[in-house]
Design a protein around this motif. Structure first.
Motif, PDB file in Angstrom:
ATOM      1  N   ALA A  94     -22.955 -20.085  46.958  1.00 46.75           N
ATOM      2  CA  ALA A  94     -22.451 -18.930  47.710  1.00 46.75           C
ATOM      3  C   ALA A  94     -23.346 -18.635  48.913  1.00 46.75           C
ATOM      4  CB  ALA A  94     -22.358 -17.709  46.802  1.00 46.75           C
ATOM      5  N   LEU A  95     -24.639 -18.781  48.741  1.00 43.53           N
ATOM      6  CA  LEU A  95     -25.564 -18.574  49.858  1.00 43.53           C
ATOM      7  C   LEU A  95     -25.325 -19.606  50.958  1.00 43.53           C
ATOM      8  CD1 LEU A  95     -28.005 -17.073  51.030  1.00 43.53           C
ATOM      9  CD2 LEU A  95     -29.468 -18.679  49.791  1.00 43.53           C
ATOM     10  N   ILE A  96     -25.134 -20.863  50.567  1.00 47.16           N
ATOM     11  CA  ILE A  96     -24.832 -21.913  51.548  1.00 47.16           C
ATOM     12  C   ILE A  96     -23.520 -21.589  52.264  1.00 47.16           C
ATOM     13  CG2 ILE A  96     -24.243 -24.358  51.825  1.00 47.16           C
ATOM     14  CD1 ILE A  96     -26.093 -24.874  49.368  1.00 47.16           C
ATOM     15  N   TYR A  97     -22.523 -21.164  51.509  1.00 44.63           N
ATOM     16  CA  TYR A  97     -21.220 -20.804  52.085  1.00 44.63           C
ATOM     17  C   TYR A  97     -21.367 -19.665  53.096  1.00 44.63           C
ATOM     18  CZ  TYR A  97     -16.413 -19.211  52.408  1.00 44.63           C
ATOM     19  OH  TYR A  97     -15.189 -18.825  52.873  1.00 44.63           O
ATOM     20  N   MET A  98     -22.064 -18.625  52.699  1.00 47.05           N
ATOM     21  CA  MET A  98     -22.211 -17.457  53.574  1.00 47.05           C
ATOM     22  C   MET A  98     -22.995 -17.808  54.841  1.00 47.05           C
ATOM     23  SD  MET A  98     -20.415 -15.276  52.161  1.00 47.05           S
ATOM     24  CE  MET A  98     -20.715 -13.607  52.597  1.00 47.05           C
ATOM     25  N   PRO A 103     -19.383 -16.978  58.946  1.00 46.51           N
ATOM     26  CA  PRO A 103     -19.293 -16.514  60.340  1.00 46.51           C
ATOM     27  C   PRO A 103     -18.116 -17.135  61.102  1.00 46.51           C
ATOM     28  CG  PRO A 103     -21.561 -17.035  59.798  1.00 46.51           C
ATOM     29  CD  PRO A 103     -20.723 -17.501  58.649  1.00 46.51           C
ATOM     30  N   THR A 104     -17.838 -18.402  60.830  1.00 47.44           N
ATOM     31  CA  THR A 104     -16.716 -19.080  61.493  1.00 47.44           C
ATOM     32  C   THR A 104     -15.393 -18.432  61.125  1.00 47.44           C
ATOM     33  OG1 THR A 104     -17.942 -21.156  61.458  1.00 47.44           O
ATOM     34  CG2 THR A 104     -15.559 -21.305  61.754  1.00 47.44           C
ATOM     35  N   TYR A 105     -15.213 -18.128  59.854  1.00 48.38           N
ATOM     36  CA  TYR A 105     -13.947 -17.551  59.414  1.00 48.38           C
ATOM     37  C   TYR A 105     -13.772 -16.116  59.906  1.00 48.38           C
ATOM     38  CZ  TYR A 105     -13.948 -21.770  56.720  1.00 48.38           C
ATOM     39  OH  TYR A 105     -14.002 -23.088  56.375  1.00 48.38           O
ATOM     40  N   LEU A 106     -14.857 -15.382  59.969  1.00 45.66           N
ATOM     41  CA  LEU A 106     -14.755 -14.033  60.530  1.00 45.66           C
ATOM     42  C   LEU A 106     -14.364 -14.080  62.000  1.00 45.66           C
ATOM     43  CD1 LEU A 106     -17.813 -12.286  58.836  1.00 45.66           C
ATOM     44  CD2 LEU A 106     -15.381 -11.932  58.370  1.00 45.66           C
ATOM     45  N   THR A 107     -14.939 -15.013  62.746  1.00 50.87           N
ATOM     46  CA  THR A 107     -14.580 -15.187  64.156  1.00 50.87           C
ATOM     47  C   THR A 107     -13.122 -15.584  64.304  1.00 50.87           C
ATOM     48  OG1 THR A 107     -16.841 -15.832  64.699  1.00 50.87           O
ATOM     49  CG2 THR A 107     -15.128 -16.472  66.272  1.00 50.87           C
ATOM     50  N   GLN A 108     -12.676 -16.513  63.450  1.00 50.13           N
ATOM     51  CA  GLN A 108     -11.286 -16.954  63.526  1.00 50.13           C
ATOM     52  C   GLN A 108     -10.314 -15.811  63.243  1.00 50.13           C
ATOM     53  OE1 GLN A 108     -11.039 -20.263  60.828  1.00 50.13           O
ATOM     54  NE2 GLN A 108     -11.952 -21.689  62.297  1.00 50.13           N
ATOM     55  N   VAL A 119      -6.554 -19.667  57.843  1.00 48.91           N
ATOM     56  CA  VAL A 119      -7.984 -19.445  57.634  1.00 48.91           C
ATOM     57  C   VAL A 119      -8.302 -19.467  56.137  1.00 48.91           C
ATOM     58  CG1 VAL A 119      -9.889 -17.831  57.980  1.00 48.91           C
ATOM     59  CG2 VAL A 119      -8.203 -18.173  59.795  1.00 48.91           C
ATOM     60  N   ALA A 120      -7.417 -18.920  55.319  1.00 50.77           N
ATOM     61  CA  ALA A 120      -7.648 -18.876  53.871  1.00 50.77           C
ATOM     62  C   ALA A 120      -7.706 -20.278  53.261  1.00 50.77           C
ATOM     63  CB  ALA A 120      -6.567 -18.048  53.185  1.00 50.77           C
ATOM     64  N   VAL A 121      -6.839 -21.172  53.715  1.00 54.22           N
ATOM     65  CA  VAL A 121      -6.861 -22.545  53.197  1.00 54.22           C
ATOM     66  C   VAL A 121      -8.178 -23.213  53.542  1.00 54.22           C
ATOM     67  CG1 VAL A 121      -5.828 -24.839  53.489  1.00 54.22           C
ATOM     68  CG2 VAL A 121      -4.366 -22.851  53.166  1.00 54.22           C
ATOM     69  N   SER A 122      -8.601 -23.075  54.775  1.00 54.89           N
ATOM     70  CA  SER A 122      -9.856 -23.674  55.212  1.00 54.89           C
ATOM     71  C   SER A 122     -11.056 -23.053  54.478  1.00 54.89           C
ATOM     72  CB  SER A 122     -10.013 -23.497  56.721  1.00 54.89           C
ATOM     73  OG  SER A 122     -11.180 -24.092  57.179  1.00 54.89           O
ATOM     74  N   ALA A 123     -11.033 -21.740  54.297  1.00 54.73           N
ATOM     75  CA  ALA A 123     -12.124 -21.048  53.602  1.00 54.73           C
ATOM     76  C   ALA A 123     -12.194 -21.464  52.135  1.00 54.73           C
ATOM     77  CB  ALA A 123     -11.951 -19.541  53.719  1.00 54.73           C
ATOM     78  N   THR A 124     -11.036 -21.650  51.511  1.00 60.36           N
ATOM     79  CA  THR A 124     -11.013 -22.086  50.112  1.00 60.36           C
ATOM     80  C   THR A 124     -11.568 -23.493  49.972  1.00 60.36           C
ATOM     81  OG1 THR A 124      -9.102 -20.688  49.697  1.00 60.36           O
ATOM     82  CG2 THR A 124      -9.520 -22.446  48.109  1.00 60.36           C
ATOM     83  N   ALA A 125     -11.190 -24.373  50.883  1.00 62.26           N
ATOM     84  CA  ALA A 125     -11.715 -25.739  50.855  1.00 62.26           C
ATOM     85  C   ALA A 125     -13.229 -25.737  51.034  1.00 62.26           C
ATOM     86  CB  ALA A 125     -11.058 -26.587  51.934  1.00 62.26           C
ATOM     87  N   LYS A 126     -13.726 -24.916  51.945  1.00 64.01           N
ATOM     88  CA  LYS A 126     -15.173 -24.846  52.179  1.00 64.01           C
ATOM     89  C   LYS A 126     -15.889 -24.252  50.967  1.00 64.01           C
ATOM     90  CE  LYS A 126     -18.496 -25.668  55.044  1.00 64.01           C
ATOM     91  NZ  LYS A 126     -18.818 -27.047  55.402  1.00 64.01           N
TER      92      LYS A 126
END
Length: 148
Positions: A94-98, A103-108, A119-126
């Motif tokens: 979770a720390l690595i993810y955050m 930041p990328t997903y918040l910007t998107q 964005v949700a699909v990409s965030a889930t994959a990450k």
């Protein structure tokens, strides 16, 4: 000077397969278009020279290299932090993810106004690539010598 902690080669290999599988699931639309172009190409030589074939090859290759580097990096972090539990692996992932993806997903979402479902699909994959990889590598084991 601190010596870097080695990571088991099997952990790197399996982590690469794990992450590459997640990446391929996300890149499936690209490969679907490539497959469609291959079917309509008059010859295999024409397809090999096509833009779709070269972009798919580049995407596949960079994904594979990136997956290997990420597997090694996460394994080294697991070793360096002394993570032994699944709870610790979840926190580390979770720390690595955050640090890397959030930041990328918040910007998107907020600045670029991209669709939430995209964005949700990409965030889930990450999340699978970070938290899932940390849990998987903790389960497999990353230390070359567990008694050190």
């Amino acid at each position: 000077m601190v010596k870097p902690s080695p990571v088991k080669p099997s952990a790197i290999a399996l982590g690469t397969v794990f992450n590459h599988g997640v990446e391929l699931a996300v890149m499936t639309p690209l490969f679907g278009e490539t497959y469609r172009r291959a079917k309509i190409a008059n010859s295999s030589e024409e397809f090999v020279k096509s833009k779709e074939a070269s972009s798919a090859a580049v995407a596949w290759g960079t994904s594979l290299v990136g997956s290997a580097l990420q597997a090694y990096g996460v394994g080294a972090l697991i070793n360096a932090t002394g993570t032994l539990s699944y709870k610790g692996a979840t926190y580390l992932g979770a720390l690595i993810y955050m640090a890397t993806a959030a930041p990328t997903y918040l910007t998107q979402l907020l600045s670029e106004k991209r669709p939430v479902d995209t964005v949700a699909v990409s965030a889930t994959a990450k999340a699978f690539e970070t938290v899932g990889l940390s849990l998987f590598l903790t389960w497999w084991g990353t230390r070359t010598n567990p008694f050190n």
